[in-house]
Design a protein around this motif. Sequence first.
Motif, PDB file in Angstrom:
ATOM      1  N   LYS A  54       0.810  -1.228   0.000  1.00 41.73           N
ATOM      2  CA  LYS A  54       0.000   0.000   0.000  1.00 41.73           C
ATOM      3  C   LYS A  54       0.844   1.278   0.000  1.00 41.73           C
ATOM      4  O   LYS A  54       0.355   2.330  -0.389  1.00 41.73           O
ATOM      5  CB  LYS A  54      -0.924   0.026   1.221  1.00 41.73           C
ATOM      6  CG  LYS A  54      -1.900  -1.117   1.267  1.00 41.73           C
ATOM      7  CD  LYS A  54      -3.103  -0.842   0.402  1.00 41.73           C
ATOM      8  CE  LYS A  54      -4.114  -1.960   0.538  1.00 41.73           C
ATOM      9  NZ  LYS A  54      -4.669  -2.378  -0.705  1.00 41.73           N
ATOM     10  N   PRO A  90       3.757   1.229  -4.407  1.00 42.40           N
ATOM     11  CA  PRO A  90       3.187   2.252  -5.302  1.00 42.40           C
ATOM     12  C   PRO A  90       4.110   3.458  -5.492  1.00 42.40           C
ATOM     13  O   PRO A  90       4.222   3.989  -6.599  1.00 42.40           O
ATOM     14  CB  PRO A  90       1.882   2.660  -4.598  1.00 42.40           C
ATOM     15  CG  PRO A  90       1.506   1.462  -3.791  1.00 42.40           C
ATOM     16  CD  PRO A  90       2.820   0.886  -3.335  1.00 42.40           C
ATOM     17  N   TRP A 124       3.149  -2.126 -15.217  1.00 45.01           N
ATOM     18  CA  TRP A 124       2.297  -1.217 -14.459  1.00 45.01           C
ATOM     19  C   TRP A 124       0.819  -1.645 -14.444  1.00 45.01           C
ATOM     20  O   TRP A 124       0.215  -1.695 -13.360  1.00 45.01           O
ATOM     21  CB  TRP A 124       2.471   0.215 -14.950  1.00 45.01           C
ATOM     22  CG  TRP A 124       1.574   1.195 -14.270  1.00 45.01           C
ATOM     23  CD1 TRP A 124       0.725   2.075 -14.881  1.00 45.01           C
ATOM     24  CD2 TRP A 124       1.417   1.433 -12.863  1.00 45.01           C
ATOM     25  NE1 TRP A 124       0.054   2.824 -13.951  1.00 45.01           N
ATOM     26  CE2 TRP A 124       0.459   2.448 -12.687  1.00 45.01           C
ATOM     27  CE3 TRP A 124       1.976   0.863 -11.726  1.00 45.01           C
ATOM     28  CZ2 TRP A 124       0.056   2.915 -11.447  1.00 45.01           C
ATOM     29  CZ3 TRP A 124       1.582   1.326 -10.472  1.00 45.01           C
ATOM     30  CH2 TRP A 124       0.635   2.335 -10.347  1.00 45.01           C
ATOM     31  N   GLN A 138       0.676  -4.527 -12.067  1.00 43.23           N
ATOM     32  CA  GLN A 138       0.958  -4.139 -10.682  1.00 43.23           C
ATOM     33  C   GLN A 138      -0.245  -3.440 -10.064  1.00 43.23           C
ATOM     34  O   GLN A 138      -0.517  -3.600  -8.880  1.00 43.23           O
ATOM     35  CB  GLN A 138       2.191  -3.222 -10.610  1.00 43.23           C
ATOM     36  CG  GLN A 138       3.493  -3.965 -10.675  1.00 43.23           C
ATOM     37  CD  GLN A 138       3.772  -4.784  -9.418  1.00 43.23           C
ATOM     38  OE1 GLN A 138       2.923  -5.067  -8.598  1.00 43.23           O
ATOM     39  NE2 GLN A 138       5.019  -5.178  -9.263  1.00 43.23           N
ATOM     40  N   LYS A 139      -0.966  -2.648 -10.851  1.00 37.43           N
ATOM     41  CA  LYS A 139      -2.163  -1.987 -10.319  1.00 37.43           C
ATOM     42  C   LYS A 139      -3.167  -3.020  -9.823  1.00 37.43           C
ATOM     43  O   LYS A 139      -3.792  -2.833  -8.779  1.00 37.43           O
ATOM     44  CB  LYS A 139      -2.805  -1.085 -11.375  1.00 37.43           C
ATOM     45  CG  LYS A 139      -2.026   0.183 -11.634  1.00 37.43           C
ATOM     46  CD  LYS A 139      -2.814   1.194 -12.449  1.00 37.43           C
ATOM     47  CE  LYS A 139      -2.981   0.780 -13.876  1.00 37.43           C
ATOM     48  NZ  LYS A 139      -3.571   1.830 -14.727  1.00 37.43           N
ATOM     49  N   LEU A 157      -1.564  -4.916  -6.622  1.00 37.65           N
ATOM     50  CA  LEU A 157      -1.510  -4.092  -5.416  1.00 37.65           C
ATOM     51  C   LEU A 157      -2.887  -3.623  -4.959  1.00 37.65           C
ATOM     52  O   LEU A 157      -3.005  -2.953  -3.932  1.00 37.65           O
ATOM     53  CB  LEU A 157      -0.600  -2.881  -5.645  1.00 37.65           C
ATOM     54  CG  LEU A 157       0.864  -3.201  -5.902  1.00 37.65           C
ATOM     55  CD1 LEU A 157       1.617  -1.953  -6.335  1.00 37.65           C
ATOM     56  CD2 LEU A 157       1.502  -3.831  -4.671  1.00 37.65           C
ATOM     57  N   ILE A 167      -4.792  -1.479  -6.487  1.00 32.65           N
ATOM     58  CA  ILE A 167      -5.087  -0.110  -6.932  1.00 32.65           C
ATOM     59  C   ILE A 167      -6.300  -0.146  -7.850  1.00 32.65           C
ATOM     60  O   ILE A 167      -7.141   0.749  -7.834  1.00 32.65           O
ATOM     61  CB  ILE A 167      -3.852   0.516  -7.623  1.00 32.65           C
ATOM     62  CG1 ILE A 167      -2.712   0.651  -6.608  1.00 32.65           C
ATOM     63  CG2 ILE A 167      -4.193   1.850  -8.262  1.00 32.65           C
ATOM     64  CD1 ILE A 167      -1.362   0.980  -7.214  1.00 32.65           C
TER      65      ILE A 167
END
Length: 190
Positions: free
Chosen positions: A78, A82, A141, A144-145, A148, A150
């Motif tokens: 978190k 990021p 990216w 990863q979003k 994670l 996001i």
Amino acid sequence: MAKILENLYRALGAGIVLTVVVFLLLHRSVDQVFIAFFVRWLHVLSGILWIGLLWYFNFVQIPTMPKIPAELKPAVGKFIAPEALFWFRWAAVATVVTGLVLSVLNGYGHNAFMLKEGSRTIGIGMWLGLFMAANVWFIIWPNQKKALGIVPTDDASKAAAARVAMLGSRTNFVLSLPMLYCMVAQQNVG
């Protein structure tokens, strides 16, 4: 002095001020040669940030994450990841842009892209760098979003995205070695 060093942006500002002082001591004029040198310096700085973070992810974060207790993982997922990924993405852009500008300023851009004799080595490095930057923005990216959290997704998609992001990152790590070789070797092998 501690007040400057305790804050990243003050420390960065201090580094910039010292660089300006060194510039004023060493250079009396700004000409085409200096501008090309300055862009090369910016290219190296942004490249250090980009590849440094790439190597951090591959040498530290990826191997360490499975060892982190579950209750501590949110701190990485978190907050740390990021932020690191923000700098990672934009350092890739800065590295590519400064590299392309440098190739134009030094007159080898077209020949390098066409992999012509005399610019083939730097051209291979440029193509590798472009591929790596595209990998950052279009594979690593977006995945990863998801990994994670996001971008909301289910647990199975999160796990799959984490694996794709890791493999994309590992691909860039592998490509960083020949890319760095080409960038440095151009002056010796052409």
